[in-house]
Design an enzyme around this catalytic site. Structure first.
Site, PDB file in Angstrom:
ATOM      1  N   GLU A  76      65.440 111.095  16.491  1.00 29.03           N
ATOM      2  CA  GLU A  76      66.236 110.738  15.309  1.00 29.03           C
ATOM      3  C   GLU A  76      65.341 110.223  14.182  1.00 29.03           C
ATOM      4  O   GLU A  76      65.490 110.609  13.014  1.00 29.03           O
ATOM      5  CB  GLU A  76      67.272 109.679  15.676  1.00 29.03           C
ATOM      6  CG  GLU A  76      68.113 109.210  14.492  1.00 29.03           C
ATOM      7  CD  GLU A  76      68.503 107.752  14.576  1.00 29.03           C
ATOM      8  OE1 GLU A  76      68.345 107.039  13.565  1.00 29.03           O
ATOM      9  OE2 GLU A  76      68.971 107.319  15.647  1.00 29.03           O
ATOM     10  N   GLU A 153      61.921  97.663  16.128  1.00 23.51           N
ATOM     11  CA  GLU A 153      63.377  97.686  16.211  1.00 23.51           C
ATOM     12  C   GLU A 153      63.843  97.173  17.569  1.00 23.51           C
ATOM     13  O   GLU A 153      64.798  96.396  17.656  1.00 23.51           O
ATOM     14  CB  GLU A 153      63.879  99.108  15.981  1.00 23.51           C
ATOM     15  CG  GLU A 153      65.376  99.251  15.882  1.00 23.51           C
ATOM     16  CD  GLU A 153      65.796 100.682  15.585  1.00 23.51           C
ATOM     17  OE1 GLU A 153      66.949 101.039  15.948  1.00 23.51           O
ATOM     18  OE2 GLU A 153      64.995 101.449  15.012  1.00 23.51           O
TER      19      GLU A 153
END
Length: 460
Positions: A76, A153
């Site tokens: 992604e 993240e």
């Protein structure tokens, strides 16, 4: 009748006690199939001269196996890099220059890319998505930079969030073999060893048109969207879609437990039972569908607003919890967890909160639910579902998720009708059938330094 009007009309019918199918009041979904296997779903919504365009790929973390967890999420990130004809950042720049918004997401069962923009710019969105569907460039320097972003993240979302870290361990304990036991973002050890060649191979295997669904909701003509999709996506060559990894969990009856001791401000408790979902059953089996509808409404009975059972009894009457709720995802691809969770009130032990939660489960099995409480939960559930679909993006999300999980968007159109038919006997039946100890996992988050007497099952 515009989209807002049909939603209000459908809500009035449902809350008035009628059991008319809500789907009959909504604008229809138009479905098309391209020659290369790509599915196209279109729903008209003319409230504004805009459209939401989404490309969904039927691949997510539940398709992964160690040691390559997190790879769908990494792809992604890489999809926003350059293609053979466009530099990194050009995709986002072109959408922003036209006043549009774009983003992406990765889930357990799918990966999605979406734009919201004026209708006249829909051809650009299709052109850009078709480009990165087949022409993505995997540059080593870009990959290393993006992997640092992914690791950071994970640190922010999981490593530095005690509850998220606990839930990750809890799910890993609840599932012996189901890929739902691994995190969407991947285990840090796997991210550290992941190689660019593996990421490119994952893209080539899973991100072709045969794995994709295009969803468009907005002020559009469905047949024109179909023609536009054929123009931009129709020539993208199909690939051989591989078989997913085995999806069912290994039968392993017996209650499981995990105690996680990490730095945290407050303790936390979770109880999770392995239960069916729409994606894990035979959709032609009326009884199995009825169980899923009943589980969905049971979640609302327990946790759908302040008048639900858990807030009313555990928080306000007994005072054993400062927060207690239930969760269940009925539209998952695989069996999922029906969860009860909460934080104990000050000076209340986790054991006392657990006993209170178990007592509510026992009551559900032994005592038929009061009709007034059931009807209140049903109305609240229907209202929440309808209002959650008020935006174009939410409508597109629901269609894409249902199609990508293999459930099919039609099952979603029938869902509220099924929930409206659930009875008190249905609620009692599914509680007796599924909320049993053999399918239960109990998880306790204990802030490090508290209650060191029992170190069994400790996770560092």
């Amino acid at each position: 009748m515009n989209a807002r009007s049909w939603m209000v009309a459908a809500l009035a019918l449902c809350l008035g006690g009628l059991t008319l199918p809500v789907a009959a009041e909504t604008p229809p979904v138009h479905e098309y199939q391209l020659d290369n296997g790509m599915t196209v779903l279109v729903r008209e919504d003319h409230r504004a001269p805009v459209a939401v365009s989404m490309v969904w790929y039927a691949v997510g973390s539940s398709y992964e196996q160690r040691p390559v967890t997190g790879i769908s999420h990494v792809v992604e990130h890489m999809m926003f890099k350059g293609t053979e004809s466009r530099e990194t950042g050009e995709f986002s720049r072109l959408i922003a220059e036209r006043g549009g918004r774009q983003n992406a997401f990765t889930g357990r069962d799918y990966t999605g890319y979406h734009q919201q923009l004026a209708v006249e710019h829909l051809p650009l969105a299709f052109e850009l998505e078709a480009d990165r569907m087949q022409n993505l460039v995997f540059d080593a320097d870009e990959y290393e930079r993006e992997m640092e972003v992914v690791r950071e993240e994970r640190r922010q979302r999981v490593e530095d969030n005690p509850t998220a870290k606990f839930i990750e361990r809890f799910r890993a304990t609840a599932w012996s073999a189901s890929p739902y036991g691994q995190p969407v973002i991947g285990w840090m050890e796997d991210l550290d060893r992941l190689r660019l060649a593996e990421v490119e191979d994952w893209y080539q295997r899973w991100h072709g048109p045969e794995s994709a669904t295009l969803v468009v909701v907005g002020a559009v003509d469905p047949d024109e969207v179909h023609e536009l999709a054929r123009e931009h996506f129709g020539e993208v060559p199909a690939r051989d879609r591989p078989e997913p990894v085995p999806a069912s969990d290994i039968p392993d009856p017996g209650e499981r437990s995990v105690t996680v001791r990490i730095p945290a401000e407050l303790p936390f408790l979770a109880l999770g039972w392995r239960v069916p979902t729409l994606g894990s059953i035979d959709l032609d089996d009326e009884e199995e569908r009825g169980d899923v509808y009943a589980l969905a409404l049971l979640r609302a009975v327990l946790s759908g607003g302040r008048a639900a059972i858990l807030p009313e009894r555990l928080e306000r009457e007994q005072g054993v919890a400062v927060g207690a709720g239930a969760s269940y995802s009925s539209m998952s691809r695989l069996q999922d967890l029906f969860m009860l969770s909460g934080r104990p009130a000050p000076d209340v032990e986790l054991d006392e909160l657990e006993a209170a939660l178990r007592d509510e489960v026992r009551r559900l099995k032994e005592e038929p639910l009061e009709e007034e409480r059931l009807e209140r939960a049903r109305r609240q559930y229907v209202a929440d579902e309808l209002f959650s679909q008020d935006s174009m993006r939410a409508q597109a999300m629901r269609l894409g998720a249902l199609q990508s999980t293999g459930i099919g968007w039609e099952a979603g159109e029938r869902f509220l009708e099924g929930v409206q038919a659930v009875t008190a006997e249905d609620i009692q039946r599914v509680a007796q059938r599924y909320l049993v100890d053999d399918q239960l996992t109990v998880g306790r988050l204990i802030p490090r330094g508290q209650d060191q007497a029992d170190n069994s099952g400790e996770e560092e």
